[in-house]
Scaffold this active site. Structure first.
Site, PDB file in Angstrom:
ATOM      1  CB  ILE A 189      38.746  43.395  36.312  1.00 46.08           C
ATOM      2  CG1 ILE A 189      39.880  43.666  37.308  1.00 46.08           C
ATOM      3  CG2 ILE A 189      38.396  41.911  36.277  1.00 46.08           C
ATOM      4  CD1 ILE A 189      41.188  42.986  36.985  1.00 46.08           C
ATOM      5  CE  LYS A 190      37.321  42.613  26.963  1.00 46.76           C
ATOM      6  NZ  LYS A 190      38.233  42.383  25.807  1.00 46.76           N
ATOM      7  CB  VAL A 191      33.650  40.281  34.328  1.00 45.54           C
ATOM      8  CG1 VAL A 191      34.708  40.507  35.395  1.00 45.54           C
ATOM      9  CG2 VAL A 191      32.666  41.451  34.301  1.00 45.54           C
TER      10      VAL A 191
END
EC number: 2.2.1.2
Length: 217
Positions: free
Chosen positions: A82-84
């Site tokens: 997951i890219k945040v």
């Protein structure tokens, strides 16, 4: 150093995977838009090509909605990362996801201070943007060097994922500093194999081989 492909183009990913050089893939909303594909569909297809981490980015700005989007994305495959964004809400989301055993890539990092926060939040990867940093009058590789020093000082496990890689010199400099990962367009990765003297050497060998009149097959 691990090599990630920064693209959502399936054919390019397959071509690079066939070389054995592909360790993972990074995507972002701009790359998804460029591909013209459905986000969930293309992410699932990429995850089927590589066993390595596939970064899929949330687009919400608040923690609660980021978590909902992350839940949907990490259900796609076990290798989804997951890219945040590197914001307070992004860091809060990073901490919650990493505590739950989910890989997290904290992106849009432009300072060593930000990278320190990402490591404190338990990020799997932090993505400093060297090319964009250079574009704005800063030294992208100095940023990588500072992050490497800080992470080594405190034995942080977060990996430095050099992003916004524009050319092969970026790759070389990042490798010399000791970055863990770099992500680049496939054409940049392929260009690492190119050298004029290699091409000239092949031409000379083939010319001499032809003169022998022999055949290996």
């Amino acid at each position: 150093m691990q090599f990630f492909a920064d693209t959502a183009e399936i054919d390019d990913i397959k071509e690079l995977a066939a070389t054995g050089l592909l360790d993972g893939v990074t995507t972002n909303p701009s790359l998804i838009h460029k591909s013209g594909r459905d986000f969930i569909e293309v992410t699932k297809e990429i995850c089927g090509i590589t066993d390595g981490p596939v970064s899929a980015e949330v687009v919400a700005l608040d923690h609660a909605t980021m978590m909902k989007e992350a839940d949907k994305l990490r259900a796609i495959a076990d290798n989804v990362c997951i890219k945040v964004p590197l914001t307070i809400d992004g860091l809060k989301t990073c901490k919650a996801l990493s505590d739950d055993g989910t890989m997290v890539n904290v992106t849009l990092c432009f300072s060593a201070n930000q990278a320190l926060l990402a490591a404190k939040a338990g990020a799997t990867f932090v993505s400093p943007f060297v090319g964009r940093h250079d574009d704005n009058g800063f030294n992208g590789m100095e940023l990588i060097r500072d992050i490497r020093t800080i992470y080594d000082n405190y034995a942080f496990e977060t990996e430095i994922l050099v992003a916004s890689v524009r050319h092969t010199t970026h790759v070389l400099e990042a490798a010399l500093i000791g970055a863990d990962v770099m992500t680049a367009p496939p054409k940049v990765i392929m260009a690492l194999a190119n050298h004029v003297l290699t091409n000239k050497g092949i031409e000379g060998f083939l010319k001499d081989w032809e003169a022998t009149g022999q055949s290996i097959l």
